[in-house]
Design a protein around this motif. Structure first.
Motif, mmCIF file in Angstrom:
data_model
loop_
_atom_site.group_PDB
_atom_site.id
_atom_site.type_symbol
_atom_site.label_atom_id
_atom_site.label_comp_id
_atom_site.label_asym_id
_atom_site.label_seq_id
_atom_site.Cartn_x
_atom_site.Cartn_y
_atom_site.Cartn_z
ATOM 1 N N ARG A 1 -4.911 -5.663 -3.917
ATOM 2 C CA ARG A 1 -4.638 -7.270 -3.912
ATOM 3 C C ARG A 1 -4.368 -7.858 -2.717
ATOM 4 N NH1 ARG A 1 -0.601 -7.437 -8.679
ATOM 5 N NH2 ARG A 1 -1.455 -9.521 -9.214
ATOM 6 N N ARG A 2 -4.659 -9.179 -2.792
ATOM 7 C CA ARG A 2 -4.503 -9.790 -1.555
ATOM 8 C C ARG A 2 -2.967 -10.247 -1.378
ATOM 9 N NH1 ARG A 2 -7.465 -12.266 2.168
ATOM 10 N NH2 ARG A 2 -6.824 -14.214 2.846
ATOM 11 N N VAL A 3 -2.540 -10.090 -0.205
ATOM 12 C CA VAL A 3 -1.201 -10.176 0.189
ATOM 13 C C VAL A 3 -1.024 -10.939 1.643
ATOM 14 C CG1 VAL A 3 -0.599 -7.956 -1.098
ATOM 15 C CG2 VAL A 3 -1.105 -7.664 1.220
ATOM 16 N N ARG A 4 0.189 -11.360 1.834
ATOM 17 C CA ARG A 4 0.853 -11.762 3.247
ATOM 18 C C ARG A 4 1.933 -10.842 3.583
ATOM 19 N NH1 ARG A 4 1.920 -17.037 2.301
ATOM 20 N NH2 ARG A 4 -0.019 -17.552 3.051
ATOM 21 N N ILE A 5 1.753 -10.180 4.661
ATOM 22 C CA ILE A 5 2.888 -9.295 5.091
ATOM 23 C C ILE A 5 3.382 -9.941 6.381
ATOM 24 C CG2 ILE A 5 3.159 -6.850 6.188
ATOM 25 C CD1 ILE A 5 0.706 -5.887 4.213
ATOM 26 N N ASP B 1 8.500 -8.082 13.888
ATOM 27 C CA ASP B 1 8.329 -8.901 15.100
ATOM 28 C C ASP B 1 7.886 -10.206 14.934
ATOM 29 O OD1 ASP B 1 5.567 -8.575 14.077
ATOM 30 O OD2 ASP B 1 4.938 -7.741 16.063
ATOM 31 N N GLY B 2 8.081 -10.750 13.692
ATOM 32 C CA GLY B 2 7.639 -12.283 13.196
ATOM 33 C C GLY B 2 6.296 -12.255 13.054
ATOM 34 N N ARG B 3 5.378 -11.481 12.827
ATOM 35 C CA ARG B 3 3.921 -11.774 12.692
ATOM 36 C C ARG B 3 3.629 -11.767 11.319
ATOM 37 N NH1 ARG B 3 0.715 -8.121 16.810
ATOM 38 N NH2 ARG B 3 -0.822 -10.016 16.721
ATOM 39 N N GLN B 4 2.540 -12.587 10.993
ATOM 40 C CA GLN B 4 2.116 -12.584 9.417
ATOM 41 C C GLN B 4 0.639 -12.067 9.557
ATOM 42 O OE1 GLN B 4 3.015 -16.001 7.169
ATOM 43 N NE2 GLN B 4 4.681 -16.670 8.386
ATOM 44 N N HIS B 5 0.522 -11.473 8.497
ATOM 45 C CA HIS B 5 -0.965 -10.977 8.347
ATOM 46 C C HIS B 5 -1.310 -11.170 6.899
ATOM 47 C CE1 HIS B 5 -0.523 -9.067 12.191
ATOM 48 N NE2 HIS B 5 0.675 -8.477 11.782
ATOM 49 N N GLU B 6 -2.626 -11.635 6.812
ATOM 50 C CA GLU B 6 -3.084 -11.896 5.472
ATOM 51 C C GLU B 6 -4.395 -10.832 5.120
ATOM 52 O OE1 GLU B 6 -3.661 -15.663 3.946
ATOM 53 O OE2 GLU B 6 -1.822 -16.563 4.812
ATOM 54 N N GLN C 1 -6.959 -3.349 14.989
ATOM 55 C CA GLN C 1 -5.919 -3.582 15.522
ATOM 56 C C GLN C 1 -4.988 -2.737 14.962
ATOM 57 O OE1 GLN C 1 -4.739 -7.681 15.291
ATOM 58 N NE2 GLN C 1 -6.550 -8.262 15.509
ATOM 59 N N THR C 2 -3.876 -2.124 15.850
ATOM 60 C CA THR C 2 -2.931 -1.145 15.033
ATOM 61 C C THR C 2 -1.366 -1.526 15.851
ATOM 62 O OG1 THR C 2 -2.390 1.156 14.720
ATOM 63 C CG2 THR C 2 -3.260 0.707 16.842
ATOM 64 N N SER C 3 -0.493 -0.980 14.635
ATOM 65 C CA SER C 3 0.708 -1.253 15.112
ATOM 66 C C SER C 3 1.623 0.032 14.733
ATOM 67 C CB SER C 3 1.652 -2.224 14.511
ATOM 68 O OG SER C 3 1.915 -2.081 13.094
ATOM 69 N N ALA C 4 0.523 1.194 14.772
ATOM 70 C CA ALA C 4 0.867 2.703 14.359
ATOM 71 C C ALA C 4 0.621 3.593 15.450
ATOM 72 C CB ALA C 4 0.230 3.009 12.901
ATOM 73 N N LEU D 1 8.621 -6.169 7.219
ATOM 74 C CA LEU D 1 10.031 -6.900 6.773
ATOM 75 C C LEU D 1 9.548 -7.316 5.398
ATOM 76 C CD1 LEU D 1 12.403 -7.962 7.887
ATOM 77 C CD2 LEU D 1 11.371 -9.625 8.444
ATOM 78 N N ALA D 2 8.424 -7.829 4.884
ATOM 79 C CA ALA D 2 8.317 -8.441 3.783
ATOM 80 C C ALA D 2 6.912 -8.341 3.257
ATOM 81 C CB ALA D 2 8.859 -9.922 3.649
#
Length: 76
Positions: free
Chosen positions: A13-17, A21-26, A48-51, A71-72
């Motif tokens: 499903r399409r999400v916004r994460i 650190d305040g970044r948003q990803h869709e 890109q990775t944060s892992a 965060l959300a």
């Protein structure tokens, strides 16, 4: 563990994460494992990775986010 189950419920499903650190990803959640969520974005740039662990079959439009940085998450 809550982030893991929330991501599982939103798989394909399409999400916004929003990350800690305040970044948003869709994008669309393509997979989730114990450590990461894999988000297909609309960009054609490099992975890109944060892992710490890479996605075994990464494509140019997959963003790997550590579950520990989430965060959300919201359906869009």
């Amino acid at each position: 563990m809550e982030a893991y189950y929330n991501c599982l419920r939103c798989k394909n499903r399409r999400v916004r994460i929003l990350t800690t650190d305040g970044r948003q990803h869709e994008g669309v959640i393509t997979d989730v494992d114990r450590y990461n969520v894999y988000l297909r974005t609309g960009s054609n740039g490099p992975v890109q990775t944060s892992a710490f662990f890479g996605y075994p079959y990464a494509a140019d439009n997959i963003l790997t986010l550590s579950l520990f940085t989430l965060l959300a998450i919201a359906l869009i």
